[in-house]
Design an enzyme around this catalytic site. Structure first.
Site, PDB file in Angstrom:
ATOM      1  N   GLU A   9      -9.889   2.065   4.574  1.00  0.00           N
ATOM      2  CA  GLU A   9      -9.605   3.295   3.791  1.00  0.00           C
ATOM      3  C   GLU A   9     -10.915   3.854   3.200  1.00  0.00           C
ATOM      4  OE1 GLU A   9      -6.411   2.666   0.907  1.00  0.00           O
ATOM      5  OE2 GLU A   9      -7.586   3.783  -0.563  1.00  0.00           O
ATOM      6  N   HIS A  33      -7.378  -3.415   4.999  1.00  0.00           N
ATOM      7  CA  HIS A  33      -6.806  -2.055   4.963  1.00  0.00           C
ATOM      8  C   HIS A  33      -7.591  -1.188   3.989  1.00  0.00           C
ATOM      9  CE1 HIS A  33      -4.354   0.918   2.804  1.00  0.00           C
ATOM     10  NE2 HIS A  33      -3.725   1.141   3.941  1.00  0.00           N
ATOM     11  N   ASN A  34      -7.833  -1.715   2.813  1.00  0.00           N
ATOM     12  CA  ASN A  34      -8.546  -0.922   1.808  1.00  0.00           C
ATOM     13  C   ASN A  34      -9.989  -0.653   2.230  1.00  0.00           C
ATOM     14  OD1 ASN A  34      -6.139  -1.319   0.484  1.00  0.00           O
ATOM     15  ND2 ASN A  34      -7.083  -1.594  -1.521  1.00  0.00           N
ATOM     16  N   SER A  55       0.840  -1.210   0.000  1.00  0.00           N
ATOM     17  CA  SER A  55       0.000   0.000   0.000  1.00  0.00           C
ATOM     18  C   SER A  55       0.869   1.251   0.000  1.00  0.00           C
ATOM     19  CB  SER A  55      -0.910   0.033   1.220  1.00  0.00           C
ATOM     20  OG  SER A  55      -1.618   1.258   1.234  1.00  0.00           O
ATOM     21  N   LYS A  71      -4.377  -6.719   3.593  1.00  0.00           N
ATOM     22  CA  LYS A  71      -4.363  -5.587   2.659  1.00  0.00           C
ATOM     23  C   LYS A  71      -5.799  -5.238   2.230  1.00  0.00           C
ATOM     24  CE  LYS A  71      -2.960  -2.508  -0.401  1.00  0.00           C
ATOM     25  NZ  LYS A  71      -3.749  -2.512  -1.557  1.00  0.00           N
TER      26      LYS A  71
END
Ligand code: ATR
Length: 474
Positions: A192, A188-189, A130, A185
């Site tokens: 976000e 994480h997105n 990222s 990940k």
């Protein structure tokens, strides 16, 4: 061809070439390859003086240039292209070699690929990366999943190119086996998406209810960015809001069409959360909000629906309201993170990954899009209690929620009165109140299910499963 390269990178679009440059700049000899060789040549022509590159025109040449055990990173499009590239390289590799997929793969694909390559004695590492183009070049947050042996062989290189957290620690760690890195990940997105939605709601309220200009909102965001909301996304939001459109001279944000797009990792997060049975309502609302914004025909057909028009407040009240929004934003953010961490805990359990939940927070402190001072608090919460059921129960966070909740409710109420949508703030508040509630109407749901489908229910006063013979003509 000498076998001199420490690592190979295949797939030299922007992310791949920036990652290769980052590796070379940090003292690694990097063999580079791309399906279309012109890109390999131009990378070496343009940036050859940054470090040691070994250009390769074919997969065979790339593999032949690597030291043993060979380490190869693929940076090609997720999906079929990744399978095609692995299919091309795997027959050229030997037992003990390591293939890293640095693309945005779905963790289920990574699990499958890891299994297939493991059968051939090849280590496969799915690494979430990222930080976008800049991160790839100057230091991303790297989330590798794979065998401990493969991680050990990559660690010095990954640590040399990863971002540094404020305390100097590299933003990479061995997340877990097979798909753990890409899973993390993905979450994480998702987080976000939620962060961006919440900042968007704060912007909407400051604009339409507080009556602030984009410039004034940039100031407010700038102030928040010096406090507990200090984050990359807050910082760039302030920068965007000070930007003027070159063509019209209007605030840039007013020149942009209000229809948000998405590449799909938010959707994956929500789909996976549904499968795991983890409520990630903040992330889901963010995905839906982007989706709804893009339904132009639906929005146009509905624009005449009755409801209040937001009216700007007096400036004194606006200042106080802005402070309340800071509380609502912080509390809602905390809820989204709690949901994301719940999901990582559930994923770890389902897929048998030994994920250190505090370490994940630690490697997101730098390099990635959600990097924020706040993540050090998350790290500390898990360091203090690795078994923490929910972040919201951490003593410090729970105290802050106690202080924020009055303003949080006031913001949701004011937004509702003014007809400003706040799906993120209100979903987060409902989640919070659901967790707090002594009794939920789920009892009625169970009774209904028993009534129409004989689905049975459990009782509060004794063990067992019950069914009531509902009367009438059923
Ligand atoms: P971008 O990231 O700019 O959107 P992309 O289409 O996702 O580009 O492709 C990223 C990389 O994947 C490129 O290096 C591309 O190689 P080309 O430059 O030859 O197009 C590579 N790529 C995509 N499909 C591939 C395949 N089937 N085999 C090998 N490489 C592939």
């Amino acid at each position: 061809m000498s076998t001199s390269a420490d690592i190979g990178v295949t797939g030299l679009a922007v992310m791949g070439s920036n990652l290769a440059r980052n590796l070379a700049r940090n003292g690694n000899t990097v063999a580079v390859h791309n399906r279309t060789p012109a890109k390999t040549r131009s990378l070496v022509e343009d940036f050859g003086d940054e470090g040691a590159f070994v250009p390769a025109e074919s997969p065979q040449e790339l593999v032949a240039s690597l030291k043993r055990p060979r380490r190869l990173i693929t940076m090609v499009k997720a999906g079929e292209a990744t399978d095609a590239v692995i299919g091309e390289f795997a027959p050229l590799l030997e037992e003990g070699d390591v293939v890293v997929d640095g693309g945005n793969a779905h963790f289920a694909d990574t699990r499958r690929r890891e299994r297939e390559l493991r059968e051939r004695g090849i280590h496969f590492v799915g690494a979430g990366i990222s930080g976008g183009e800049e991160g790839a070049l100057r230091g991303p947050s790297i989330m590798p999943g794979g065998s401990a042996e493969a991680y050990a062989s990559l660690a010095p290189m990954l640590e040399s190119i990863a971002a540094e957290a404020p305390d100097g620690a590299p933003c990479t760690t061995h997340v877990g086996t097979d798909g753990a890195g890409h899973f993390v990940k993905m979450v994480h997105n998702g987080i976000e998406y939620a962060d961006m939605q919440l900042i968007g709601e704060a912007f909407h309220l400051l604009r339409d209810v507080a009556g602030y200009t984009p410039e004034q909102i940039a100031d407010v965001f700038g102030t928040w960015n010096r406090g507990r909301l200090d984050s990359y996304l807050m910082e760039i939001s302030a920068q965007v809001l000070t930007h003027t459109d070159a063509e019209t001279g209007a605030p840039f944000v007013d020149a942009v069409a209000d229809s948000a797009e998405q590449k799909g990792t938010g959707r994956w997060t929500v789909q996976t959360a549904l499968e795991l049975g983890v409520p990630v309502s903040g992330i889901a609302e963010a995905v839906f909000a982007r989706s709804l914004s893009g339904h132009g025909v639906l929005r146009a057909a509905s624009s005449g629906l009755p409801g209040p028009r937001a009216e700007a407040m007096e400036s004194d009240a606006a200042g106080r309201f802005a402070d309340q929004i800071e509380q609502a934003l912080y509390a809602s953010k905390l809820v989204s993170y709690a949901q994301g961490w719940h999901m990582m805990r559930a994923g770890a359990q389902e897929y048998d990954w030994d994920i250190d939940l505090g370490a994940v927070a630690a490697i997101w402190r730098g390099g990635c899009i959600i990097r924020a001072a706040f993540l050090d608090r998350v790290r500390a919460a898990y360091a203090a209690d690795p078994g923490l059921t929910t972040l919201l129960a951490d003593e410090g966070f729970s105290r802050e929620l106690g202080r924020a909740q009055g303003d949080w409710r006031a913001v949701v109420a004011t937004a509702t009165r003014h007809g400003v949508p706040v799906p993120g703030f209100s979903a987060a508040l409902s989640y919070y109140d659901t967790l707090r509630a002594g009794r939920l109407p789920a009892a009625l749901t169970q009774a209904q299910r028993d009534f129409f489908g004989a689905h049975t229910y459990r009782r509060v006063d004794r063990e067992g499963v019950f069914h009531t013979r509902w009367g009438g003509d059923r």
